[in-house]
Design an enzyme around this catalytic site. Sequence first.
Site, mmCIF file in Angstrom:
data_model
loop_
_atom_site.group_PDB
_atom_site.id
_atom_site.type_symbol
_atom_site.label_atom_id
_atom_site.label_comp_id
_atom_site.label_asym_id
_atom_site.label_seq_id
_atom_site.Cartn_x
_atom_site.Cartn_y
_atom_site.Cartn_z
ATOM 1 N N HIS A 28 0.829 -1.220 0.000
ATOM 2 C CA HIS A 28 0.000 0.000 0.000
ATOM 3 C C HIS A 28 0.860 1.266 0.000
ATOM 4 O O HIS A 28 0.500 2.275 0.587
ATOM 5 C CB HIS A 28 -0.942 0.045 1.199
ATOM 6 C CG HIS A 28 -1.943 -1.070 1.236
ATOM 7 N ND1 HIS A 28 -3.219 -0.940 0.785
ATOM 8 C CD2 HIS A 28 -1.841 -2.354 1.677
ATOM 9 C CE1 HIS A 28 -3.876 -2.082 0.942
ATOM 10 N NE2 HIS A 28 -3.052 -2.959 1.482
ATOM 11 N N ASN A 33 -10.332 -2.754 2.662
ATOM 12 C CA ASN A 33 -10.032 -2.767 1.229
ATOM 13 C C ASN A 33 -11.296 -2.483 0.431
ATOM 14 O O ASN A 33 -12.385 -2.419 0.999
ATOM 15 C CB ASN A 33 -9.489 -4.145 0.815
ATOM 16 C CG ASN A 33 -8.017 -4.320 1.180
ATOM 17 O OD1 ASN A 33 -7.304 -3.342 1.439
ATOM 18 N ND2 ASN A 33 -7.565 -5.547 1.207
#
Length: 802
Positions: A170, A243
């Site tokens: 990420h 997510n």
Amino acid sequence: MPHLDNSSQRTVPAKAAARSTDSGPSKAVGVSDDPSSMKAADTEALAAAMPFNATKAAEHGFLQGLTPPAGATVSSTSNLPGASTLTEINGSEKTGEPPPPGVNMGLRSLDRVRCDSTGQALTTNQGVRIADNQNSLKLGVRGPALLEDFILREKITHFDHERIPERIVHARGSGAHGYFESYGPLGHLTKAAPFKEAGKITPVFARFSTVAGERGSKDTARDVRGFAVKFYTDEGIWDLVGNNMPVFFIQDAMKFPDLVHAVKPEPHHAMPQAASAHDTFWDFVSLMPESTHTLMWLMSDRGIPRSYATMQGFGVHTYKLVNEAGEVSFVKFHWEPKFGTHSLVWDEAVKISGADPDYHRRDLWERIEAGAYPEWELGFQVFSEEQAQAFSFDILDATKLIPEELVPVQKVGRMVLNRNPDNFFAETEQVAFCVAHVVPGIDFSNDPLLAGRIHSYLDTQISRLGGPNFHEIPINAPLAPVHNNQRDGMHRQSIARGRVAYEPNSLGGGCPFQAGAMQGYVTVPETLNAKEEQAKVRAKPEKFADHYTQAQLFFDSQTPVEQAHIAAAFRFELSKVQVPAIRVRMVSSLRNVSEPLAQRVAKGLGIKTLPDAMPMALEHVATPEITESPTLSLKARPGDGSITGRKVAILVAPGIVGQTAINVHAALFVRGASPRFVGPHIGPIETVDGVALEADASFENEPGFLFDGLVLPDGADGVAVLAAAGQAMDFVADQYRHAKPIMVMGASAVLLDQVGVPIDLADGRVDPGIVVDDGTGEEVQKFSKALAAHRHPERETDPPMV
Ligand code: HEM
């Protein structure tokens, strides 16, 4: 020998003893004109008021563990015992005053650290004004630079250390501030602070990200997107780190490093960047059939979102809610975007990544600056232990979702992102989300993937942010009071007052004391039912072995167009794999999901004979509750029907009718869209009606695939100029190929012909995405409707016609 009366005989030794930092008399005596002896006496009184540890007994036994008592505290009549030093009264502009009792002065809004240099001179980091920022210090204008130049050295040294490690996963992301507003008091479900009353506002910071790519990678890679929200609640920080897909590739944290190593650029040549389309990823996932369900999501249009503002978010794991009475329910968290869940198509994503690698970052920033604030509703799927046990799947398995048909999603509040950060590094880069950040009212389930995450975030952030005190970085500091005995470490900011850094203590009146069950965080007690579950073991529950039922459910719930996109994505990704055996293995796995899917992918890969279906880990899978869930299709998530935040290109060229273009621009703008005039060059464009018009962008610097919709102008001369410009024709072709709406004004109908774009669909029906100005004056209305639908896949063919 001086004469001493009785009182001074008492006073002088008491004062003298109180000044010592070592040893002491049998009795501390306070002398009212002497702070040292007063402090000694008040400290003695505090310590004496706590002759033993009154809560020691409560540390023992199971039941005590459920309701720990608050720690014993005693307060002093003065603030002297808590002071580190008596000299704190000698304040200066720098040292300031002693704080009000119980206050941590470091926790304030970000105003306390915001720095504005308007009207200010340059200084060094020590605040010394810099007279010359152009030249280093030299011995003569042509002579050698001098080591003495502390200004140059400070500047270069700081520059040399500007980078910090990027996130391991990420790394690429963007964030914004905003607020969460609760719809109602949810006390019956959870005592968590944000849900205490209707209308309660909690500040938030959200960050969205890709997973695999490095910090500078493109935004539009096919990938899972992170959706992390930090709630600055009045009872501490709650991070909901989720997510944009409700399921994950693996079931146990033990496999996370393997998964990430497989998807990251291959170690020998560090390619490809931000892409799963390579051998190591498909080698791994094809040997891990539990990944199949998430692969379906990843290969679907969810893997290439149109924007952060148009993505759903999910907590993924099952969590627990705990109410005031201590009653527990299970919960799955959902974020539902107000403006709908919309995606790109692959060809569009590929082109955008070249023209604007910052596509999502720019979109988030621009929407917020324009006041088209991204907004999501938070939803809870709440269910009981009994329901959980009856499900055909295990709620501790992160590769499974709970179909909304089984447990509906109840909307509990909304999040609005309405403020961009001042500084990307200080806020978005340094923000540290952590799954372990929960507040009373929210607890963990036994999901083994979640367990690993609870450990991982803080651990990695110690490296990434340079030591254990990163919670003091302003963006990470809570608004709730922080008082504890953690001390020291790199870059410590807060200055703890007093001598006490342990608990229990009597010298600080017992403070900071343990909050006890009434106020503090108490983990929900949980019993394991079966006796065999109470032995240490490395294994999975049996239902975890059902790897395909929900992959099937997802695939079968998609529209034909969505299924075609999934097949095309598998075809593309696997075609990039070099080792044929890996492709074949993946196709054999897909046969367990859908025979037509496996056949389509195999055909696309030139595999003539289908391999046998991959053996299943479980012979007798449970019968699923449902075999189709329409809510899993993007079709079920159109949003509020508005065109807020949509980017529209209005093509312009010398000779168009200016007023018509300006009218369309104005009409789209008032509906919340972001229209732009795009021409052969930026700047003034001559119009036939003499209306002044400036192009905001050119065909070269903002190609067509960057826009959600296209308006072709009126005016035969202008249309002829457009027809002669290859880039303008690419504009039209891409809009059509990507199934986006096109509005055709007057003379510009010829442009469609020139590109070979049919006005009707192949089966003769009207293409709902092509709006032709028919003189009724309703064209903007119709175009807005087509734009709100986002895409018109009825016209899609594989391969594309245009
Ligand atoms: C055992 C499995 C997992 C481990 C060990 C893990 C570990 C990590 C690590 C080390 C980071 C970088 C954090 C930082 O440097 O600040 C990260 C970021 C992140 N992870 Fe996970 N992760 C796991 C699974 C997941 C899952 C299942 C989700 C989604 C539910 C998820 C969502 C995120 C998000 C959104 C971020 C980015 C946070 C941000 O914006 O800063 N991770 N993860």
